[in-house]
Design a protein around this motif. Structure first.
Motif, PDB file in Angstrom:
ATOM      1  N   GLN A  84       0.847  -1.190   0.000  1.00 36.64           N
ATOM      2  CA  GLN A  84       0.000   0.000   0.000  1.00 36.64           C
ATOM      3  C   GLN A  84       0.880   1.236   0.000  1.00 36.64           C
ATOM      4  N   GLY A 133      -1.969   7.008   0.722  1.00 38.13           N
ATOM      5  CA  GLY A 133      -3.164   7.536   0.093  1.00 38.13           C
ATOM      6  C   GLY A 133      -3.723   6.694  -1.033  1.00 38.13           C
ATOM      7  N   LYS A 134      -3.235   5.466  -1.168  1.00 42.57           N
ATOM      8  CA  LYS A 134      -3.663   4.607  -2.274  1.00 42.57           C
ATOM      9  C   LYS A 134      -4.320   3.338  -1.755  1.00 42.57           C
ATOM     10  N   GLY A 135      -4.837   2.563  -2.682  1.00 42.27           N
ATOM     11  CA  GLY A 135      -5.395   1.264  -2.335  1.00 42.27           C
ATOM     12  C   GLY A 135      -4.316   0.215  -2.193  1.00 42.27           C
ATOM     13  N   LEU A 136      -4.732  -1.028  -2.038  1.00 37.30           N
ATOM     14  CA  LEU A 136      -3.807  -2.134  -1.858  1.00 37.30           C
ATOM     15  C   LEU A 136      -3.564  -2.844  -3.184  1.00 37.30           C
ATOM     16  N   PHE A 159     -12.434   0.683   1.769  1.00 33.05           N
ATOM     17  CA  PHE A 159     -11.936   0.027   0.567  1.00 33.05           C
ATOM     18  C   PHE A 159     -12.907  -1.056   0.122  1.00 33.05           C
ATOM     19  N   PHE A 177      -8.208  -4.321  -5.149  1.00 31.72           N
ATOM     20  CA  PHE A 177      -8.759  -3.271  -4.311  1.00 31.72           C
ATOM     21  C   PHE A 177      -8.963  -1.981  -5.099  1.00 31.72           C
ATOM     22  N   GLY A 178     -10.012  -1.243  -4.711  1.00 31.07           N
ATOM     23  CA  GLY A 178     -10.194   0.101  -5.215  1.00 31.07           C
ATOM     24  C   GLY A 178      -9.263   1.075  -4.505  1.00 31.07           C
ATOM     25  N   ALA A 179      -9.285   2.332  -4.934  1.00 25.82           N
ATOM     26  CA  ALA A 179      -8.386   3.356  -4.386  1.00 25.82           C
ATOM     27  C   ALA A 179      -8.859   3.906  -3.055  1.00 25.82           C
ATOM     28  N   ARG A 207     -12.278   8.264   1.432  1.00 23.31           N
ATOM     29  CA  ARG A 207     -11.911   8.832   2.732  1.00 23.31           C
ATOM     30  C   ARG A 207     -13.110   9.588   3.270  1.00 23.31           C
TER      31      ARG A 207
END
Lengths: 118, 117
Positions: free
Chosen positions: A38, A41-44, B90, B108-110, B113
Motif C-alpha cells: 500500500q 493515500g492509495k489502495g492495496l 476500501f 482493491f479500489g483506491a 476517505r
C-alpha cells in the motif's frame, strides 16, 4: 479468532539490502495467504498469494514463503530500492469458507511501513 | 478495463446524515467485499458478497447496509453516520475459483476517505 501480527511496525534500511518481512497468524486453518503493498493515500496491490498447500511463491525480486503448521510467513525482498518504500500488509483467508473456493474474507495484519533510503 | 472503481474519493458528513459509497468492478468477479482501515486497527471486513443477491456480515457490520443486485456493483450504505465511522473505506473483488491461485487474488479500489463531524 484469527489474529495476524506483523513485527516490526516500521523498518528503515539503506538501499541495496536484502529484507525479510515477517507475518504470523494464530490459527493454521487458512485457505491462503496474501502479501499486499500500500502506497500512501492509495489502495492495496496484491504482490503474492500462497495457497495453503504451497510452500512459496516468487515474483521478480520478491519471494514469499508459508509455514502453515507454525503459523508463519515471510516476504523476502532482494536488493531493496527506494521505490520499494511502502506499507506491506499480510492477510490470511479463513479456511471455513474454503468450500466457497475463494478468499473473500481476509484477516489483515496491521502492516509494516518500509522506508528504503538512497 | 478499469478494475475496481470507488466513488466518491472524499466525503464529509454531519452526524446523522446518510450516504452511499459506490463500488463497481468490470472484471466479472463473483466476490466483492468492503473493508474499513483505521490507524492502529488495520483493515477490518464490514460486509461481503459471494454473488448477486447474496450478502453476509463481516467483522464490523453495525451501522452499514449492503445489497448486490448485479455482479458489477456493491454499494455500501451508511444509514445514520456517526463520528466512529470516520475512516478510509476500501472495496475489493476477486473470482470464485477453487484451487486456482491466480484467480483468488483480491483487487482493491483506491478507497473513499470519509469524515463524520
Amino acid at each position: 479468532k484469527q489474529e495476524v501480527t506483523q513485527i516490526p511496525a516500521a523498518l528503515s534500511v539503506p538501499e541495496g539490502e536484502n529484507l525479510v518481512l515477517n507475518c504470523s497468524f494464530t490459527d493454521s486453518a487458512i485457505y491462503n495467504l496474501q502479501w499486499f503493498r500500500q502506497d500512501p493515500g492509495k489502495g492495496l496491490t496484491s504482490l503474492l498469494l500462497i495457497q495453503s498447500s504451497q510452500r512459496e511463491q516468487t515474483s521478480g525480486r520478491l519471494n514469499a514463503s508459508l509455514d502453515k503448521s507454525s503459523g508463519r510467513s515471510t516476504l523476502y525482498i532482494a536488493a531493496s530500492q527506494p521505490g520499494d518504500s511502502a506499507t506491506y500488509l499480510c492477510a490470511v483467508s479463513l479456511d471455513k469458507v474454503s468450500t466457497q473456493g475463494g478468499s473473500e474474507k481476509l484477516v489483515f495484519g496491521k502492516g509494516m511501513k518500509l522506508t528504503v533510503n538512497p | 478495463n478499469a478494475g475496481v472503481t470507488q466513488t466518491p474519493k472524499f466525503q464529509v458528513l454531519k452526524t446523522g446524515q446518510s450516504m452511499t459509497l459506490q463500488c463497481a468492478q468490470d472484471m466479472n468477479h463473483e466476490y466483492m467485499s468492503w473493508y474499513r482501515q483505521d490507524p492502529g486497527m488495520g483493515l477490518r471486513l464490514i460486509h461481503y458478497s459471494v454473488g448477486a443477491g447474496i450478502t453476509d456480515q463481516g467483522e464490523v457490520p453495525n451501522g452499514y447496509n449492503v445489497s448486490r443486485s448485479t455482479t458489477e456493483d456493491f454499494p455500501l450504505r451508511l444509514l445514520s453516520a456517526a463520528p466512529s465511522q470516520t475512516s478510509v473505506y476500501f472495496c475489493a473483488s476477486s473470482y470464485r475459483a477453487p484451487g486456482i491461485v491466480a484467480k483468488n487474488i483480491q483487487y482493491f479500489g483506491a478507497g473513499t476517505r470519509l469524515s463524520v463531524l
